[in-house]
Design a protein around this motif. Structure first.
Motif, PDB file in Angstrom:
ATOM      1  N   UNK A   1      -9.041  -9.787 -21.526  1.00 46.07           N
ATOM      2  CA  UNK A   1      -8.322 -10.329 -22.678  1.00 46.07           C
ATOM      3  C   UNK A   1      -9.167 -11.338 -23.447  1.00 46.07           C
ATOM      4  N   UNK A   2      -9.841 -12.234 -22.747  1.00 42.76           N
ATOM      5  CA  UNK A   2     -10.578 -13.298 -23.432  1.00 42.76           C
ATOM      6  C   UNK A   2     -11.875 -12.780 -24.050  1.00 42.76           C
ATOM      7  N   UNK A   3     -12.554 -11.877 -23.371  1.00 46.42           N
ATOM      8  CA  UNK A   3     -13.831 -11.362 -23.883  1.00 46.42           C
ATOM      9  C   UNK A   3     -13.641 -10.414 -25.058  1.00 46.42           C
ATOM     10  N   UNK A   4     -12.428  -9.908 -25.266  1.00 48.57           N
ATOM     11  CA  UNK A   4     -12.182  -8.996 -26.386  1.00 48.57           C
ATOM     12  C   UNK A   4     -11.294  -9.619 -27.453  1.00 48.57           C
ATOM     13  N   UNK A   5     -10.979 -10.915 -27.313  1.00 50.10           N
ATOM     14  CA  UNK A   5     -10.192 -11.588 -28.343  1.00 50.10           C
ATOM     15  C   UNK A   5     -10.986 -11.599 -29.638  1.00 50.10           C
ATOM     16  N   UNK A   6     -10.368 -11.184 -30.716  1.00 48.04           N
ATOM     17  CA  UNK A   6     -11.121 -11.043 -31.964  1.00 48.04           C
ATOM     18  C   UNK A   6     -10.454 -11.693 -33.137  1.00 48.04           C
ATOM     19  N   UNK A   7     -11.182 -11.809 -34.235  1.00 51.65           N
ATOM     20  CA  UNK A   7     -10.637 -12.466 -35.422  1.00 51.65           C
ATOM     21  C   UNK A   7      -9.454 -11.733 -36.029  1.00 51.65           C
ATOM     22  N   UNK A   8      -9.327 -10.423 -35.755  1.00 54.19           N
ATOM     23  CA  UNK A   8      -8.185  -9.701 -36.316  1.00 54.19           C
ATOM     24  C   UNK A   8      -6.867 -10.128 -35.693  1.00 54.19           C
ATOM     25  N   UNK A   9      -6.932 -10.867 -34.570  1.00 55.01           N
ATOM     26  CA  UNK A   9      -5.716 -11.356 -33.926  1.00 55.01           C
ATOM     27  C   UNK A   9      -5.358 -12.761 -34.405  1.00 55.01           C
ATOM     28  N   UNK A  10      -6.317 -13.480 -34.932  1.00 54.17           N
ATOM     29  CA  UNK A  10      -6.108 -14.888 -35.322  1.00 54.17           C
ATOM     30  C   UNK A  10      -5.750 -14.951 -36.802  1.00 54.17           C
ATOM     31  N   UNK A  11      -4.503 -14.782 -37.101  1.00 51.24           N
ATOM     32  CA  UNK A  11      -4.065 -14.705 -38.497  1.00 51.24           C
ATOM     33  C   UNK A  11      -3.505 -16.024 -38.958  1.00 51.24           C
TER      34      UNK A  11
ATOM     35  N   UNK B   1     -24.242 -11.200 -22.815  1.00 51.66           N
ATOM     36  CA  UNK B   1     -23.414 -12.041 -23.687  1.00 51.66           C
ATOM     37  C   UNK B   1     -23.340 -11.478 -25.104  1.00 51.66           C
ATOM     38  N   UNK B   2     -24.480 -11.071 -25.644  1.00 52.09           N
ATOM     39  CA  UNK B   2     -24.472 -10.585 -27.024  1.00 52.09           C
ATOM     40  C   UNK B   2     -23.680  -9.293 -27.145  1.00 52.09           C
ATOM     41  N   UNK B   3     -23.753  -8.423 -26.119  1.00 52.70           N
ATOM     42  CA  UNK B   3     -22.979  -7.181 -26.164  1.00 52.70           C
ATOM     43  C   UNK B   3     -21.476  -7.467 -26.180  1.00 52.70           C
ATOM     44  N   UNK B   4     -21.041  -8.429 -25.373  1.00 47.57           N
ATOM     45  CA  UNK B   4     -19.627  -8.782 -25.379  1.00 47.57           C
ATOM     46  C   UNK B   4     -19.235  -9.399 -26.716  1.00 47.57           C
ATOM     47  N   UNK B   5     -20.089 -10.253 -27.231  1.00 46.66           N
ATOM     48  CA  UNK B   5     -19.769 -10.917 -28.499  1.00 46.66           C
ATOM     49  C   UNK B   5     -19.621  -9.890 -29.622  1.00 46.66           C
ATOM     50  N   UNK B   6     -20.489  -8.874 -29.614  1.00 46.39           N
ATOM     51  CA  UNK B   6     -20.450  -7.840 -30.659  1.00 46.39           C
ATOM     52  C   UNK B   6     -19.418  -6.758 -30.378  1.00 46.39           C
ATOM     53  N   UNK B   7     -18.826  -6.766 -29.204  1.00 51.05           N
ATOM     54  CA  UNK B   7     -17.876  -5.709 -28.849  1.00 51.05           C
ATOM     55  C   UNK B   7     -18.569  -4.392 -28.591  1.00 51.05           C
ATOM     56  N   UNK B   8     -19.750  -4.458 -27.964  1.00 57.01           N
ATOM     57  CA  UNK B   8     -20.506  -3.246 -27.662  1.00 57.01           C
ATOM     58  C   UNK B   8     -19.648  -2.268 -26.857  1.00 57.01           C
ATOM     59  N   UNK B   9     -19.502  -1.038 -27.343  1.00 60.35           N
ATOM     60  CA  UNK B   9     -18.575  -0.098 -26.689  1.00 60.35           C
ATOM     61  C   UNK B   9     -18.851   0.126 -25.209  1.00 60.35           C
TER      62      UNK B   9
END
Length: 389
Positions: free
Chosen positions: A379-389, A41-49
């Protein structure tokens, strides 16, 4: 006397040992599943490569296999609206990965465009065309009819255009025309609703329309402020149920409810709204998270708000004691995009438990969801704040 005392001590130690063993067993039973299912979970949350790339490569392999199958004259691997959703969500997920990890853009951007192009295939929208009595919405962009289902390929094209420097000019022209049609239709709608099927509007699909318009603006520099503001105002005024904070699942174009306020529609709408209006997306997420039910470190989303009930369908998936696995997966997107680490972790544990992630070489897939489930989760696990403008 001594023998009796020794027997009592032995009996006490025995009972004490049993109690300790039971406590230990309960602790393991409670803690081990949450640890095991939450280990990534933490790796997905942080966007671990390394974590992200495994599922991204799985979806690249799907598109490659699909290309080879088509080149050999095979039929569609995933048909109808499920095929539309699979290609569209693959495009969105890989585009999001490209935005968060620019070093991978050269590899993933061309696949984003290929997936977006396939989301335009006529056979993938045949169910919608049939409902409109054979009229293909893509062939009649001058029509006032909503055809909101075209928001899915429109959004995929916009994300491809955003990340792929080689995006073809003829596709750009087609994309521009589709967005102009949606902008005109949405501004003309007093309720901010567009029909997906004749007489039937889904606020979630219209959120995808708004997302497609907003991403087009980011990709081209076009100012779409007025239409996004109109849509957001009408979502708040017409489409959100005030008692539950959830969007109404189905409505008439006149704003009358055809269904209950539900979490699956709200979760997907919150994801799409994140591309267009951050404040509104957070409002939708708040209503969604009010439906969160927690047990032993796992979370899931209750489909129906208080005072409403119903059966599961293709939007929610089968309901288990009212819980929607679809809504639970959808909720991962706003949880990550808006920084809710603990909510994300709890939701991910449930996703892991029911999704059964499997690793093979450099690829990862969730075994129970198939291609569509994996595309959605990317799509959902990589949704990030840069998309929520």
């Amino acid at each position: 006397m001594g023998s009796s005392t020794g027997t009592a001590r032995h009996s006490f130690r025995r009972r004490f040992t049993i109690v300790v063993a039971l406590v230990a067993a309960v602790a393991v039973a409670c803690l081990l599943p949450r640890w095991w299912c939450g280990r990534d979970a933490d790796q997905w949350y942080r966007g671990d490569p390394a974590t992200v790339r495994g599922l991204a490569e799985e979806m690249v392999a799907f598109e490659d296999d699909d290309d080879r199958w088509r080149a050999g004259g095979g039929a569609d691997r995933v048909v109808g609206m499920w095929g539309l959703l699979a290609h569209q969500m693959t495009a969105l997920g890989l585009a999001q990965v490209s935005l968060e990890h620019p070093e991978w853009r050269d590899r993933y951007a061309p696949v984003v465009t290929r997936a977006a192009v396939k989301s335009l295939l006529p056979q993938l929208r045949s169910e919608f065309t049939s409902s409109w009595h054979g009229r293909d919405g893509l062939a009649e962009l001058d029509s006032p009819d909503g055809h909101a289902y075209l928001s899915y390929p429109a959004l995929a094209l916009g994300m491809a255009r955003l990340v792929d420097p080689a995006f073809p000019p003829h596709l750009a022209a087609q994309h521009d025309a589709l967005i102009r049609a949606f902008e005109r239709r949405l501004l003309a709608s007093p309720t901010g609703l567009l029909d997906t099927f004749p007489g039937e509007a889904y606020p979630t699909d219209v959120a995808a329309v708004a997302a497609a318009i907003a991403v087009h603006g980011r990709a081209t520099g076009t100012d779409h402020t007025a239409v996004i503001a109109h849509w957001a105002q009408q979502v708040r005024a017409v489409q959100i149920d005030r008692d539950t904070g959830l969007v109404i699942q189905r409505m008439g174009g006149d704003g009358r409810a055809h269904d209950a306020p539900r979490a699956s529609g709200t979760g997907l709408a919150a994801y799409f709204a994140g591309f267009a209006d951050r404040a509104l997306a957070e409002e939708l997420a708040a209503g969604l998270f009010d439906q969160q039910r927690n047990l032993l470190g796992f979370s899931a989303i209750d489909e129906y708000g208080d005072g409403h009930s119903g059966a599961g369908d293709m939007d929610s998936g089968p309901l288990i004691l009212g819980i929607s696995m679809s809504a639970t997966g959808f909720a991962l997107a706003p949880a990550r995009a808006f920084g809710h680490r603990e909510k994300f972790t709890r939701l991910y544990r449930t996703t892991d438990l029911f999704g059964l992630p499997l690793r093979s070489g450099d690829r990862t897939r969730f075994a129970t969801g198939g291609v569509i489930g994996n595309a959605l989760l990317l799509a959902f696990l990589t949704s990030g704040p840069e998309l929520a403008r």
